[in-house]
Design a protein around this motif. Sequence first.
Motif, mmCIF file in Angstrom:
data_model
loop_
_atom_site.group_PDB
_atom_site.id
_atom_site.type_symbol
_atom_site.label_atom_id
_atom_site.label_comp_id
_atom_site.label_asym_id
_atom_site.label_seq_id
_atom_site.Cartn_x
_atom_site.Cartn_y
_atom_site.Cartn_z
ATOM 1 N N ALA A 116 0.794 -1.229 0.000
ATOM 2 C CA ALA A 116 0.000 0.000 0.000
ATOM 3 C C ALA A 116 0.826 1.278 0.000
ATOM 4 C CB ALA A 116 -0.930 0.008 1.223
ATOM 5 N N LEU A 117 2.120 1.175 0.268
ATOM 6 C CA LEU A 117 2.937 2.372 0.425
ATOM 7 C C LEU A 117 4.142 2.346 -0.507
ATOM 8 C CD1 LEU A 117 3.024 2.447 4.330
ATOM 9 C CD2 LEU A 117 1.679 3.973 2.869
ATOM 10 N N GLU A 118 4.626 3.530 -0.851
ATOM 11 C CA GLU A 118 5.836 3.626 -1.658
ATOM 12 C C GLU A 118 7.040 3.181 -0.838
ATOM 13 O OE1 GLU A 118 7.587 7.848 -1.918
ATOM 14 O OE2 GLU A 118 5.408 8.187 -1.856
ATOM 15 N N ALA A 119 8.132 2.830 -1.543
ATOM 16 C CA ALA A 119 9.296 2.213 -0.906
ATOM 17 C C ALA A 119 9.847 3.034 0.257
ATOM 18 C CB ALA A 119 10.382 1.974 -1.951
ATOM 19 N N LYS A 120 9.877 4.352 0.107
ATOM 20 C CA LYS A 120 10.419 5.203 1.165
ATOM 21 C C LYS A 120 9.649 4.995 2.465
ATOM 22 C CE LYS A 120 11.355 10.086 2.200
ATOM 23 N NZ LYS A 120 11.351 11.457 1.667
ATOM 24 N N TYR A 121 8.333 4.950 2.369
ATOM 25 C CA TYR A 121 7.519 4.811 3.566
ATOM 26 C C TYR A 121 7.501 3.375 4.084
ATOM 27 C CZ TYR A 121 6.037 9.577 2.599
ATOM 28 O OH TYR A 121 6.024 10.942 2.377
ATOM 29 N N VAL A 122 7.729 2.408 3.185
ATOM 30 C CA VAL A 122 7.890 1.028 3.629
ATOM 31 C C VAL A 122 9.099 0.925 4.561
ATOM 32 C CG1 VAL A 122 8.439 -1.332 2.894
ATOM 33 C CG2 VAL A 122 6.748 0.018 1.616
ATOM 34 N N ALA A 123 10.181 1.619 4.217
ATOM 35 C CA ALA A 123 11.376 1.603 5.063
ATOM 36 C C ALA A 123 11.064 2.140 6.456
ATOM 37 C CB ALA A 123 12.487 2.426 4.408
ATOM 38 N N ALA A 124 10.235 3.177 6.532
ATOM 39 C CA ALA A 124 9.848 3.730 7.836
ATOM 40 C C ALA A 124 9.058 2.699 8.636
ATOM 41 C CB ALA A 124 9.025 5.001 7.643
ATOM 42 N N CYS A 125 8.195 1.959 7.971
ATOM 43 C CA CYS A 125 7.421 0.922 8.659
ATOM 44 C C CYS A 125 8.311 -0.214 9.130
ATOM 45 C CB CYS A 125 6.321 0.391 7.735
ATOM 46 S SG CYS A 125 4.981 1.558 7.420
ATOM 47 N N GLN A 126 9.312 -0.562 8.342
ATOM 48 C CA GLN A 126 10.242 -1.619 8.747
ATOM 49 C C GLN A 126 11.021 -1.202 9.993
ATOM 50 O OE1 GLN A 126 12.256 -1.977 4.973
ATOM 51 N NE2 GLN A 126 10.961 -3.692 4.306
ATOM 52 N N TYR A 127 11.439 0.056 10.016
ATOM 53 C CA TYR A 127 12.122 0.585 11.202
ATOM 54 C C TYR A 127 11.179 0.526 12.407
ATOM 55 C CZ TYR A 127 14.356 4.065 14.261
ATOM 56 O OH TYR A 127 14.921 4.721 15.331
ATOM 57 N N ALA A 128 9.936 0.941 12.204
ATOM 58 C CA ALA A 128 8.951 0.948 13.295
ATOM 59 C C ALA A 128 8.719 -0.460 13.829
ATOM 60 C CB ALA A 128 7.634 1.551 12.806
#
Length: 201
Positions: A116-128
């Motif tokens: 559902a999200l672009e790669a940049k925001y996927v990285a933020a979710c992975q960090y979270a």
Amino acid sequence: MTWIQTISFASATGKLKDIYKRVTGPDNNVDNILMAHSLRPHTLEGHMAIYKAVLHHYGNSIPKWMLEVLGVYVSLMNNCTYCVEHHFSGLSRLLKDQGKADQIRSALEEHAPDLALEAKYVAACQYARKLTENPKDMSEYDVRSLKDAGFDDGEVLEINQVVAYFAYANRTVLGLGINTDGDVIGLSPNSSENPDDWSHS
């Protein structure tokens, strides 16, 4: 509403009443997570100050809807239904696209933000996810991954602080048995330039 005594807006006096006036929504509604602090108004002040600064401050550069995504994701991982529902409602309002909001929520529930999200925001979710589930395993690599995805150092700090705030908020809710009874779901402080403006709408 919660497993400990609370003081309603109508019954509040002194400092607590003054703080309540700053955080009320429609019909003098005070969110239950805030009312849970009523026996210690100084902790309510602290909670609101960090909440406004971390999630609803004009100085943040990551879009507010994405900060809400991180809040929903952390709350899902912590099984905090209260925060999930409040912040998913806020996310939906900010996106103005219920279909997209539902898609994001489904992806987060499946631990598949890439759906559902672009790669940049996927990285933020992975960090979270790592910081929420395995904080002791965090390393400089995790920050470097965010920077490689396109976040600057200040934005890395924003992401870190949202994840950290929701760890606190989720444990406040879960540890005190706070529920949504009587709450107006999805209200939040205005993103005005005044850090002391805590009004909910």
